[in-house]
Scaffold this motif. Structure first.
Motif, PDB file in Angstrom:
ATOM      1  N   SER A 100       0.854  -1.183   0.000  1.00  0.00           N
ATOM      2  CA  SER A 100       0.000   0.000   0.000  1.00  0.00           C
ATOM      3  C   SER A 100       0.893   1.237   0.000  1.00  0.00           C
ATOM      4  O   SER A 100       1.710   1.422   0.895  1.00  0.00           O
ATOM      5  CB  SER A 100      -0.897   0.003   1.245  1.00  0.00           C
ATOM      6  OG  SER A 100      -1.688   1.160   1.288  1.00  0.00           O
ATOM      7  N   THR A 101       0.741   2.084  -1.018  1.00  0.00           N
ATOM      8  CA  THR A 101       1.587   3.264  -1.140  1.00  0.00           C
ATOM      9  C   THR A 101       1.174   4.326  -0.136  1.00  0.00           C
ATOM     10  O   THR A 101       0.056   4.333   0.380  1.00  0.00           O
ATOM     11  CB  THR A 101       1.500   3.852  -2.549  1.00  0.00           C
ATOM     12  OG1 THR A 101       0.163   4.334  -2.772  1.00  0.00           O
ATOM     13  CG2 THR A 101       1.845   2.819  -3.611  1.00  0.00           C
ATOM     14  N   GLU A 102       2.084   5.247   0.110  1.00  0.00           N
ATOM     15  CA  GLU A 102       1.776   6.345   1.023  1.00  0.00           C
ATOM     16  C   GLU A 102       0.636   7.191   0.477  1.00  0.00           C
ATOM     17  O   GLU A 102      -0.237   7.647   1.227  1.00  0.00           O
ATOM     18  CB  GLU A 102       3.017   7.213   1.234  1.00  0.00           C
ATOM     19  CG  GLU A 102       2.806   8.354   2.223  1.00  0.00           C
ATOM     20  CD  GLU A 102       4.051   9.174   2.456  1.00  0.00           C
ATOM     21  OE1 GLU A 102       3.971  10.187   3.185  1.00  0.00           O
ATOM     22  OE2 GLU A 102       5.114   8.811   1.901  1.00  0.00           O
ATOM     23  N   GLY A 103       0.621   7.378  -0.848  1.00  0.00           N
ATOM     24  CA  GLY A 103      -0.459   8.132  -1.467  1.00  0.00           C
ATOM     25  C   GLY A 103      -1.802   7.485  -1.260  1.00  0.00           C
ATOM     26  O   GLY A 103      -2.807   8.161  -0.997  1.00  0.00           O
ATOM     27  N   GLU A 104      -1.833   6.159  -1.359  1.00  0.00           N
ATOM     28  CA  GLU A 104      -3.080   5.431  -1.154  1.00  0.00           C
ATOM     29  C   GLU A 104      -3.530   5.544   0.297  1.00  0.00           C
ATOM     30  O   GLU A 104      -4.711   5.732   0.583  1.00  0.00           O
ATOM     31  CB  GLU A 104      -2.900   3.965  -1.536  1.00  0.00           C
ATOM     32  CG  GLU A 104      -4.094   3.060  -1.240  1.00  0.00           C
ATOM     33  CD  GLU A 104      -5.343   3.441  -1.998  1.00  0.00           C
ATOM     34  OE1 GLU A 104      -6.439   3.027  -1.547  1.00  0.00           O
ATOM     35  OE2 GLU A 104      -5.252   4.157  -3.005  1.00  0.00           O
ATOM     36  N   ARG A 105      -2.592   5.445   1.238  1.00  0.00           N
ATOM     37  CA  ARG A 105      -2.954   5.559   2.647  1.00  0.00           C
ATOM     38  C   ARG A 105      -3.479   6.955   2.966  1.00  0.00           C
ATOM     39  O   ARG A 105      -4.417   7.120   3.742  1.00  0.00           O
ATOM     40  CB  ARG A 105      -1.747   5.213   3.527  1.00  0.00           C
ATOM     41  CG  ARG A 105      -1.362   3.735   3.510  1.00  0.00           C
ATOM     42  CD  ARG A 105      -0.413   3.391   4.645  1.00  0.00           C
ATOM     43  NE  ARG A 105       0.865   4.045   4.491  1.00  0.00           N
ATOM     44  CZ  ARG A 105       1.900   3.521   3.838  1.00  0.00           C
ATOM     45  NH1 ARG A 105       1.793   2.331   3.261  1.00  0.00           N
ATOM     46  NH2 ARG A 105       3.056   4.179   3.762  1.00  0.00           N
ATOM     47  N   ASN A 106      -2.879   7.976   2.329  1.00  0.00           N
ATOM     48  CA  ASN A 106      -3.364   9.348   2.530  1.00  0.00           C
ATOM     49  C   ASN A 106      -4.764   9.522   1.967  1.00  0.00           C
ATOM     50  O   ASN A 106      -5.607  10.200   2.559  1.00  0.00           O
ATOM     51  CB  ASN A 106      -2.404  10.340   1.878  1.00  0.00           C
ATOM     52  CG  ASN A 106      -1.084  10.449   2.617  1.00  0.00           C
ATOM     53  OD1 ASN A 106      -1.004  10.126   3.800  1.00  0.00           O
ATOM     54  ND2 ASN A 106      -0.049  10.889   1.917  1.00  0.00           N
ATOM     55  N   ARG A 107      -5.009   8.905   0.807  1.00  0.00           N
ATOM     56  CA  ARG A 107      -6.341   8.987   0.207  1.00  0.00           C
ATOM     57  C   ARG A 107      -7.394   8.350   1.103  1.00  0.00           C
ATOM     58  O   ARG A 107      -8.488   8.892   1.296  1.00  0.00           O
ATOM     59  CB  ARG A 107      -6.350   8.304  -1.161  1.00  0.00           C
ATOM     60  CG  ARG A 107      -7.643   8.491  -1.957  1.00  0.00           C
ATOM     61  CD  ARG A 107      -7.725   7.524  -3.108  1.00  0.00           C
ATOM     62  NE  ARG A 107      -7.840   6.149  -2.661  1.00  0.00           N
ATOM     63  CZ  ARG A 107      -8.963   5.590  -2.237  1.00  0.00           C
ATOM     64  NH1 ARG A 107     -10.090   6.300  -2.192  1.00  0.00           N
ATOM     65  NH2 ARG A 107      -8.983   4.332  -1.852  1.00  0.00           N
ATOM     66  N   VAL A 108      -7.055   7.198   1.664  1.00  0.00           N
ATOM     67  CA  VAL A 108      -7.979   6.506   2.557  1.00  0.00           C
ATOM     68  C   VAL A 108      -8.260   7.356   3.795  1.00  0.00           C
ATOM     69  O   VAL A 108      -9.408   7.464   4.245  1.00  0.00           O
ATOM     70  CB  VAL A 108      -7.408   5.131   2.952  1.00  0.00           C
ATOM     71  CG1 VAL A 108      -8.241   4.505   4.065  1.00  0.00           C
ATOM     72  CG2 VAL A 108      -7.373   4.203   1.740  1.00  0.00           C
ATOM     73  N   GLN A 109      -7.219   7.982   4.340  1.00  0.00           N
ATOM     74  CA  GLN A 109      -7.391   8.809   5.527  1.00  0.00           C
ATOM     75  C   GLN A 109      -8.266  10.022   5.234  1.00  0.00           C
ATOM     76  O   GLN A 109      -9.150  10.382   6.035  1.00  0.00           O
ATOM     77  CB  GLN A 109      -6.029   9.268   6.047  1.00  0.00           C
ATOM     78  CG  GLN A 109      -6.099  10.157   7.285  1.00  0.00           C
ATOM     79  CD  GLN A 109      -6.785   9.500   8.463  1.00  0.00           C
ATOM     80  OE1 GLN A 109      -6.698   8.287   8.644  1.00  0.00           O
ATOM     81  NE2 GLN A 109      -7.491  10.292   9.270  1.00  0.00           N
ATOM     82  N   LYS A 110      -8.084  10.661   4.090  1.00  0.00           N
ATOM     83  CA  LYS A 110      -8.902  11.807   3.721  1.00  0.00           C
ATOM     84  C   LYS A 110     -10.360  11.401   3.530  1.00  0.00           C
ATOM     85  O   LYS A 110     -11.282  12.134   3.914  1.00  0.00           O
ATOM     86  CB  LYS A 110      -8.362  12.451   2.441  1.00  0.00           C
ATOM     87  CG  LYS A 110      -7.069  13.211   2.635  1.00  0.00           C
ATOM     88  CD  LYS A 110      -6.588  13.851   1.341  1.00  0.00           C
ATOM     89  CE  LYS A 110      -5.296  14.630   1.553  1.00  0.00           C
ATOM     90  NZ  LYS A 110      -4.807  15.240   0.284  1.00  0.00           N
ATOM     91  N   HIS A 111     -10.575  10.225   2.949  1.00  0.00           N
ATOM     92  CA  HIS A 111     -11.953   9.772   2.759  1.00  0.00           C
ATOM     93  C   HIS A 111     -12.600   9.439   4.100  1.00  0.00           C
ATOM     94  O   HIS A 111     -13.801   9.678   4.297  1.00  0.00           O
ATOM     95  CB  HIS A 111     -12.000   8.552   1.833  1.00  0.00           C
ATOM     96  CG  HIS A 111     -13.374   8.248   1.320  1.00  0.00           C
ATOM     97  ND1 HIS A 111     -13.935   8.904   0.250  1.00  0.00           N
ATOM     98  CD2 HIS A 111     -14.331   7.388   1.756  1.00  0.00           C
ATOM     99  CE1 HIS A 111     -15.154   8.454   0.026  1.00  0.00           C
ATOM    100  NE2 HIS A 111     -15.418   7.523   0.932  1.00  0.00           N
ATOM    101  N   ARG A 112     -11.816   8.908   5.020  1.00  0.00           N
ATOM    102  CA  ARG A 112     -12.344   8.622   6.358  1.00  0.00           C
ATOM    103  C   ARG A 112     -12.775   9.921   7.046  1.00  0.00           C
ATOM    104  O   ARG A 112     -13.830   9.977   7.694  1.00  0.00           O
ATOM    105  CB  ARG A 112     -11.283   7.893   7.174  1.00  0.00           C
ATOM    106  CG  ARG A 112     -11.772   7.429   8.543  1.00  0.00           C
ATOM    107  CD  ARG A 112     -10.677   6.704   9.313  1.00  0.00           C
ATOM    108  NE  ARG A 112     -10.366   5.413   8.701  1.00  0.00           N
ATOM    109  CZ  ARG A 112      -9.173   5.083   8.229  1.00  0.00           C
ATOM    110  NH1 ARG A 112      -8.181   5.958   8.281  1.00  0.00           N
ATOM    111  NH2 ARG A 112      -8.969   3.894   7.696  1.00  0.00           N
TER     112      ARG A 112
END
Length: 394
Positions: A100-112
């Protein structure tokens, strides 16, 4: 694609994990966590241990969905299947983090955070909808099919299913009152959007109208629906596309009619398995049309005659199919049509699919090409035999 799972090939055997050595952790065994097999690649098996009963991870706080860990557990190396839950969780978490890329983790956090802003401000109309209640949601025939012993449950589920076209199954699922309540809840959410001028994300890139149910608090209910019911159906009918390992979902409602979307173009879904249930209201048109399951390589090939199928929606009735089953929706010519969709996904299958080469068992065109090659080989062999017999006779 979100990298939610991982698997790697072994040169010797695709079902064997990469050998791992165990190294004591900083905490050792004193705290009950145990030693964690250390491996630079943290690999999983390609083939799951189907008879293994995974543990529940619902009570653990993690950046990944708990259902994902339960799904991945069957793919752990043999030496990890019977260790403590914490050890398994840590191993799988490392696998997921590496893919899981850092960009993907950031996207998930923003959506949360986006979801939390909605949930903290939106007041539900019917709170009973936010927790799965089979008796109030489903038709008696649907409930009865699942409320039997394990040894006959598959046959019981098959008994309520119709297969009007290859790979497309229909069944009566939702009670009228539940459909009415869910439609009213969505309308209430749409009203809140207008009043607050809150900018929401629509279900997908093709639908300009509709609502993502997960975003205003229904994600737990829909996850329970997938886990307790849809995954079992998918295990029976769609095992070839990861139906046995569904671990995430995207749940939403779409709206068609006047001042709404009219039709939906030819496409495939971002899912392994799609559940589509008509909620109402009164409408004309809006038929689904199906044109066969295809892999990426054959997405634009012609449909075979047996793959052409049209389906007319009936409120409360569900249709379920592979996400890669090409389809579209014809124009809703009168009234308003509202449908509940649940895109069910398998991170394990998506990772394994990266390693597939050549023939894909669930693709109709791959199957046709394989039959054609077999026919050509048989024909060539016959010609060779006849030629040999003629030369021997002369």
């Amino acid at each position: 694609m979100p990298a939610d799972g991982a698997a790697d090939r072994q040169t010797n055997s695709p079902s064997s994990p990469l050998p791992a050595t165990t190294t004591p952790t900083a905490n050792g065994n004193a705290n009950g966590i145990g030693s964690l097999p250390m491996n630079s690649n943290f690999r999983l098996r390609l083939n799951p241990r189907q008879d293994h009963q995974p543990e529940s991870y619902e009570d653990l706080q993690s950046e990944f969905t708990p259902l994902l860990f339960s799904s991945l557990e069957r793919y752990l190396p043999p030496n990890l299947l019977n260790v403590t839950r914490d050890t398994k969780h840590r191993y799988m978490r490392e696998v997921l983090r590496r893919y899981s890329t850092e960009g993907e983790r950031n996207r998930v956090q923003k959506h949360r955070e986006y979801r939390m802003r909605i949930i903290s401000n939106y007041q539900p109309l019917y709170r009973d909808l936010y927790k799965l209640n089979a008796t109030n949601f489903f038709t008696p025939s649907f409930i009865k099919a699942f409320m039997v012993g394990d040894h006959i449950r598959d046959e019981s589920i098959k008994s309520i299913m119709s297969e009007p076209a290859p790979g497309v199954y229909t069944f009566n699922m939702l009670q009228p009152h539940f459909c009415e309540m869910l439609v009213a809840e969505v309308e209430n959410f749409e009203k809140w959007i207008l009043e607050t001028k809150f900018r929401v994300m629509r279900p997908n890139t093709m639908n300009k109208f509709g609502a993502v149910l997960d975003d205003f608090g229904m994600d737990a209910m829909l996850e329970k629906l997938m886990e307790d019911f849809i995954r079992h159906i998918s295990k029976i009918f769609f095992a070839d596309v990861g139906g046995f390992a569904l671990d995430s979902h995207h749940g939403f409602v779409v709206e068609y009619g006047f001042n709404r979307d009219i039709e939906l173009g030819f496409h495939v879904d971002d899912s392994e398995v799609t559940l589509n249930v008509c909620l109402g209201k009164q409408f004309s048109g809006g038929e689904l049309y199906f044109r066969g399951v295809r892999c990426d390589k054959h997405m634009n090939t012609e449909a075979l005659p047996e793959e052409i199928f049209d389906y007319s929606h009936v409120p409360g009735h569900a249709i379920i199919h592979r996400g890669r089953h090409r389809h579209g929706a014809r124009a809703t010519t009168a009234g308003q049509r509202i449908n509940l969709l649940l895109w069910c996904r398998s991170s394990v299958f998506r990772e394994l699919r990266k390693h597939q080469k050549g023939f894909v068992s669930w693709c109709g065109e791959c199957q046709r090409e394989r039959r054609e090659r077999l026919h050509q080989a048989v024909t060539a062999k016959k010609v060779e035999l006849f030629r040999g017999q003629g030369e021997a006779a002369s």
